[in-house]
Design an enzyme around this catalytic site. Structure first.
Site, PDB file in Angstrom:
ATOM      1  N   SER A  54       0.859  -1.183   0.000  1.00  0.00           N
ATOM      2  CA  SER A  54       0.000   0.000   0.000  1.00  0.00           C
ATOM      3  C   SER A  54       0.893   1.230   0.000  1.00  0.00           C
ATOM      4  CB  SER A  54      -0.860  -0.034   1.269  1.00  0.00           C
ATOM      5  OG  SER A  54      -1.378   1.230   1.595  1.00  0.00           O
TER       6      SER A  54
ATOM      7  N   TYR B 206      -3.123  -0.940   9.945  1.00  0.00           N
ATOM      8  CA  TYR B 206      -3.022  -1.170   8.501  1.00  0.00           C
ATOM      9  C   TYR B 206      -1.641  -0.765   7.999  1.00  0.00           C
ATOM     10  CZ  TYR B 206      -4.319  -1.003   3.538  1.00  0.00           C
ATOM     11  OH  TYR B 206      -4.381  -1.207   2.182  1.00  0.00           O
TER      12      TYR B 206
END
Length: 255
Positions: free
Chosen positions: A146, A159
């Site tokens: 990400s 995350y």
């Protein structure tokens, strides 16, 4: 005429979380390059729908229900794939989730759930396919990171930590398994238009405007924007590429 360096004919790919979002975009790309695709996820109805979409492209497909955080479930996925498809050449560790809370508001249970789903699952799945890849003489592992593999995220610390870990895990298995002709790389998607990011836009004020302002391409990505990088990293074209993390972000991380 298709460039043979990018030809995946005869190859078998497992895509976790391949029943929607960027996972489905990558699965479609692999199918168009000739691969047989195993759609692996928790929701069998969505898995089967995605598998039908892959078959409509003209590729072999199968749907497998799996909990990627569970050793036994992942082992069953690998066993089913080998039984039906005969081999495993490519693994895309794409399954993921997020809990949007700052660290002071995040529960330990939520932290562990995110880490297990995003990071521990990649370890479990990679370890599970390793014997088949080694026996076949090589393979390709693609882990999905990400932008938060690079940047922090005030609203999603678990995350961000999991996706930072994905890059270091990728480098580690690239080193461990290079002698087995297994290449491991990561793709770092930027802001892609998916159900997950649509929810984020609802929850994070100004997110849409901020993304458009910062992204040189001046748009959100779409799930098919991930297909090219996935095919490259799954194909013979990347046989001397390992341990890398490639942003697919419209230039977001370049500034």
């Amino acid at each position: 005429m298709q460039n043979s360096s990018f030809d995946l004919t005869g190859k078998v790919a497992i895509v976790t979380g391949g029943n929607g979002g960027i996972g489905l975009g990558m699965a479609r790309g692999l199918a168009r390059a000739g691969a047989s695709v195993v759609i692996a996820g928790r929701n069998q109805e969505k898995n089967e729908s995605a598998a039908r979409e892959i078959e409509a492209i003209g590729a072999r497909a199968m749907a497998v229900t799996v909990d990627v955080t569970d050793n036994a479930s992942v082992a069953a996925m690998v066993e089913a794939t080998l039984a039906q498809m005969g081999r495993i050449d490519i693994l895309i560790n794409n399954a993921g989730m997020s809990v949007r809370q700052p660290a002071h508001a995040l529960s330990l249970d939520d932290w562990q759930t995110v880490m297990n789903t995003n990071l521990t699952s990649a370890f479990i799945c990679a370890k599970a396919v390793y014997p088949a890849m080694k026996q076949a003489g090589g393979g390709k592992i693609i882990n999905i990171g990400s932008m938060t593999s690079i940047f922090g995220a005030a609203y999603a610390p678990a995350y961000a930590a999991s996706k930072g870990g994905i890059v270091q895990f990728t480098k580690s298995i690239a080193l461990s398994w290079a002698a087995d002709n297994i290449q491991a790389n990561a793709i770092l998607p930027g802001w892609i238009d998916t159900a997950l990011t649509r929810t984020a836009r609802e929850q994070v004020p100004g997110l849409n405007e901020n993304v458009l302002n910062r992204t040189p391409a001046k748009r959100w990505g779409n799930i098919d924007d991930l297909a090219g990088a996935a095919v490259f990293l799954a194909s013979p074209a990347s046989d001397f590429v390992t341990g890398t993390a490639i942003p697919v972000d419209g230039g977001y991380s370049a500034q």
